[in-house]
Write an enzyme that holds these catalytic residues in place. Structure first.
Site, short mmCIF file in Angstrom:
data_model
loop_
_atom_site.label_atom_id
_atom_site.label_comp_id
_atom_site.label_asym_id
_atom_site.label_seq_id
_atom_site.Cartn_x
_atom_site.Cartn_y
_atom_site.Cartn_z
N ARG A 177 13.01 3.49 0.12
CA ARG A 177 11.64 3.48 -0.42
C ARG A 177 11.67 3.80 -1.91
O ARG A 177 12.47 4.62 -2.35
CB ARG A 177 10.76 4.52 0.30
N HIS A 231 5.27 -8.66 -4.41
CA HIS A 231 3.88 -8.96 -4.01
C HIS A 231 3.53 -10.42 -4.29
O HIS A 231 2.94 -10.73 -5.33
CB HIS A 231 2.92 -8.06 -4.79
N ILE A 288 6.03 -3.21 -7.32
CA ILE A 288 5.26 -1.98 -7.55
C ILE A 288 5.80 -0.91 -6.59
O ILE A 288 5.53 -0.95 -5.39
CB ILE A 288 3.75 -2.20 -7.30
N ARG A 289 6.56 0.01 -7.11
CA ARG A 289 7.20 1.04 -6.29
C ARG A 289 7.81 0.39 -5.03
O ARG A 289 7.62 0.84 -3.90
CB ARG A 289 6.19 2.14 -5.90
N CYS A 308 6.09 -5.32 0.61
CA CYS A 308 6.25 -4.01 -0.01
C CYS A 308 6.13 -2.88 1.04
O CYS A 308 7.01 -2.76 1.88
CB CYS A 308 5.29 -3.85 -1.18
N GLY A 342 0.87 -1.17 0.00
CA GLY A 342 0.00 0.00 0.00
C GLY A 342 0.90 1.22 0.00
O GLY A 342 1.76 1.36 -0.87
N GLU A 353 1.19 -12.08 -3.27
CA GLU A 353 -0.26 -12.28 -3.28
C GLU A 353 -0.85 -12.02 -4.67
O GLU A 353 -2.04 -12.21 -4.88
CB GLU A 353 -0.92 -11.37 -2.21
N SER A 375 3.27 3.28 2.83
CA SER A 375 3.72 3.25 4.23
C SER A 375 3.49 4.59 4.95
O SER A 375 3.29 4.60 6.17
CB SER A 375 5.19 2.83 4.31
N1 GLN Z 1 6.11 2.84 -2.37
C1 GLN Z 1 5.23 2.37 -1.32
C2 GLN Z 1 5.73 2.87 0.03
O1 GLN Z 1 6.76 3.44 0.07
C3 GLN Z 1 5.12 0.87 -1.32
C4 GLN Z 1 4.43 0.40 -2.57
C5 GLN Z 1 3.67 -0.89 -2.41
O2 GLN Z 1 3.38 -1.33 -1.31
N2 GLN Z 1 3.29 -1.47 -3.51
O3 GLN Z 1 5.12 2.66 1.02
#
Ligand code: GLN
Length: 194
Positions: free
Chosen positions: A108, A176, A140-141, A81, A51, A178, A53
């Site tokens: 991050r 991820h 994802i990021r 993540c 999500g 999941e 953080s």
């Molecule tokens: N970039 C998000 C963060 O720094 C993490 C991205 C993710 O959970 N898919 O919290």
């Protein structure tokens, strides 16, 4: 299925908690959302999902943060993540207040921002179990591991980067698990004991 100490809780303040619930349903393991302190009652383990953080930090009211910290003492916990960032000892970002469970340095968005989301075949250490072939990872990021403390074991690799690690009964993954049908890490987590 009756609720038991093996029921998995998934922190559901924000992020992709629903996909984690579906992955455990596929394994026929009971899992449910955690939004309040009383939701932790009767759980055997906890997932902190992906999500954002910074947002998760804001949504974690002090009572829930304290109850999770207490839960962590005696139960396996897995962060994916953003959840990986939340499990770290420290965050380099003052907006993120992690639980401080795993001794690792993270950057991050260390693989780039949204446009840099990607998939890759990951190398798994034998202790992850069969089959031993590559694990498909969705990033994802994602946070990038910059350093690991002596007590932290890498379990999954992207090239020379550790992308899943374990310290004691805490597990963290930058990708991820999941979001793919490969449930090896879920099985590994279910076999972890405090
Ligand atoms: N970039 C998000 C963060 O720094 C993490 C991205 C993710 O959970 N898919 O919290």
């Amino acid at each position: 299925m009756a609720e038991s100490h093996s029921t998995v809780g998934v922190l559901a303040l924000q992020g992709d908690f629903e996909k984690h619930l579906q992955a455990f349903a596929a394994l026929k393991v009971l899992a449910r959302e955690v939004r309040a302190v009383s939701d932790l009652d009767g759980l055997g383990r906890l997932i902190v999902p992906g999500g954002e953080s910074t947002t998760m930090t804001l949504l974690l009211v002090p009572e829930l943060r304290a109850a999770i910290m207490n839960f962590c003492r005696a139960h396996p916990v897995w962060g994916t993540c953003a959840g990986m960032i939340m499990l770290a000892k420290e965050s380099a970002d003052p907006r993120v207040k992690p639980f401080g469970l795993i001794d690792m340095d993270l950057e991050r968005n260390g693989y780039g921002r949204q446009v840099h989301s990607f998939e890759a075949d990951l190398r798994v250490e034998p202790e992850i179990g069969e089959p031993s072939g590559p694990l498909r990872g969705v990033f994802i990021r994602a946070p990038r591991v910059k350093g690991l403390g002596a007590g932290v074991r890498p379990l999954v690799w992207l090239g020379d980067d550790a992308v899943a690690v374990r310290q004691g009964h805490f597990l963290a993954s930058a990708f991820h698990p999941e979001l793919t049908g490969d449930l090896r890490l879920q099985r590994y987590f279910l076999a972890m004991n405090p």
